[in-house]
Scaffold this active site. Sequence first.
Site, short mmCIF file in Angstrom:
data_model
loop_
_atom_site.label_atom_id
_atom_site.label_comp_id
_atom_site.label_asym_id
_atom_site.label_seq_id
_atom_site.Cartn_x
_atom_site.Cartn_y
_atom_site.Cartn_z
N ASP A 49 0.83 -1.21 0.00
CA ASP A 49 0.00 0.00 0.00
C ASP A 49 0.87 1.26 0.00
OD1 ASP A 49 0.89 -0.18 2.60
OD2 ASP A 49 -1.08 0.08 3.53
N SER A 50 2.20 1.08 0.04
CA SER A 50 3.12 2.20 -0.18
C SER A 50 2.84 2.85 -1.54
CB SER A 50 4.57 1.73 -0.10
OG SER A 50 4.78 0.61 -0.95
N ASP A 88 -1.19 -6.08 -0.37
CA ASP A 88 -1.51 -5.48 0.93
C ASP A 88 -3.00 -5.23 1.08
OD1 ASP A 88 0.38 -4.98 2.89
OD2 ASP A 88 1.16 -3.18 1.91
N LYS A 118 -1.33 -9.42 2.54
CA LYS A 118 -0.54 -9.03 3.72
C LYS A 118 -1.40 -8.09 4.56
CE LYS A 118 3.16 -6.03 3.60
NZ LYS A 118 2.69 -4.90 4.42
N GLU A 120 -1.28 -5.76 8.46
CA GLU A 120 -0.42 -5.26 9.54
C GLU A 120 -1.01 -5.58 10.92
OE1 GLU A 120 0.39 -1.09 9.05
OE2 GLU A 120 1.12 -1.34 7.00
N GLU A 187 9.38 -4.74 10.18
CA GLU A 187 9.78 -3.42 9.68
C GLU A 187 10.27 -2.50 10.79
OE1 GLU A 187 6.99 -1.40 7.09
OE2 GLU A 187 8.20 0.44 7.10
O1 KIV Z 1 3.54 -1.10 1.59
C1 KIV Z 1 4.68 -1.59 1.46
O2 KIV Z 1 5.37 -1.39 0.46
C2 KIV Z 1 5.16 -2.45 2.55
C3 KIV Z 1 6.60 -2.81 2.53
C4 KIV Z 1 7.43 -1.62 2.73
C5 KIV Z 1 6.91 -3.88 3.49
O3 KIV Z 1 4.43 -2.81 3.40
#
Ligand code: KIV
EC number: 2.1.2.11
Length: 269
Positions: A49-50, A88, A118, A120, A187
Amino acid sequence: MSAQAPIKRITTPEIAARKGGTPIVSLTAYTAPMAAMVDKHAEVILVGDSLGMVVHGLPSTIGVTLEMMILHGQAAMRGSQRALVVIDMPFGSYEESPKQAFRNAARIMAETGAGAVKLEGGTRMAETIRFLTERGIPVMGHVGLTPQATNTMGGFKTQGRDESDWPAHVADAEAVADAGAFCIVVEGVMEALADRITEAVPVPTIGIGASNRCDGQILVLDDMLGLSGRVPRFVRKFGDLGPRTEEAIAAYAEAVRDRSFPGDGQVYR
Ligand code: KIV
């Protein structure tokens, strides 16, 4: 003429089996062309989600939607053939209840064809991770610095500077592994804590700003290519594409203005 066997995608059990072995190479990718390049070298592609910050210019990951993740997930799947693609779950799409998480994770899996999601959070998300994994959705965990919680954490802060906090972080990772996650992103934690977590859990840890003793590493592709502006201190730039890209754009602009482009061979006659 012999038909070429289709390339088989790496599976979540194969990644889980890499605990303690050759480090797992992971990178983010949000588009088909980038996913195609990463696919040649990495075992895991994360549609993180970055992308909200990197691609869409958002101030944080909080505004990222399920639709954005699905669209970029589809692109990453189209571009890649071999790597395990993990997507994510964005903020607000899974925290309310295990059922909400299942509904949205199932949509991600069905509409993208990705191999896993994924999410969190440690102990507090264990029940949800169990609910998903028991129902056929592989989950990658994410503990330590969890960017979706920066508003409650008070910013992007390295975790575990105070040793008294370590047991809670280790318990988070253990709870995630126990709930069925096939691997865990760790992280922004102190190196010794990342080592402790890696020793404590039976599944691979994938470090980002953590320790090279994690079972693998991940970076945001644009950060390591030098395409992002400000990057976290731990990022090593393996490329310098930001300035090189701008140079190319400036050269194009100059060529257009002085009419040296298009030239011979660059127009249809
Ligand atoms: O959103 C993302 O890119 C991430 C990674 C930095 C682990 O969660």
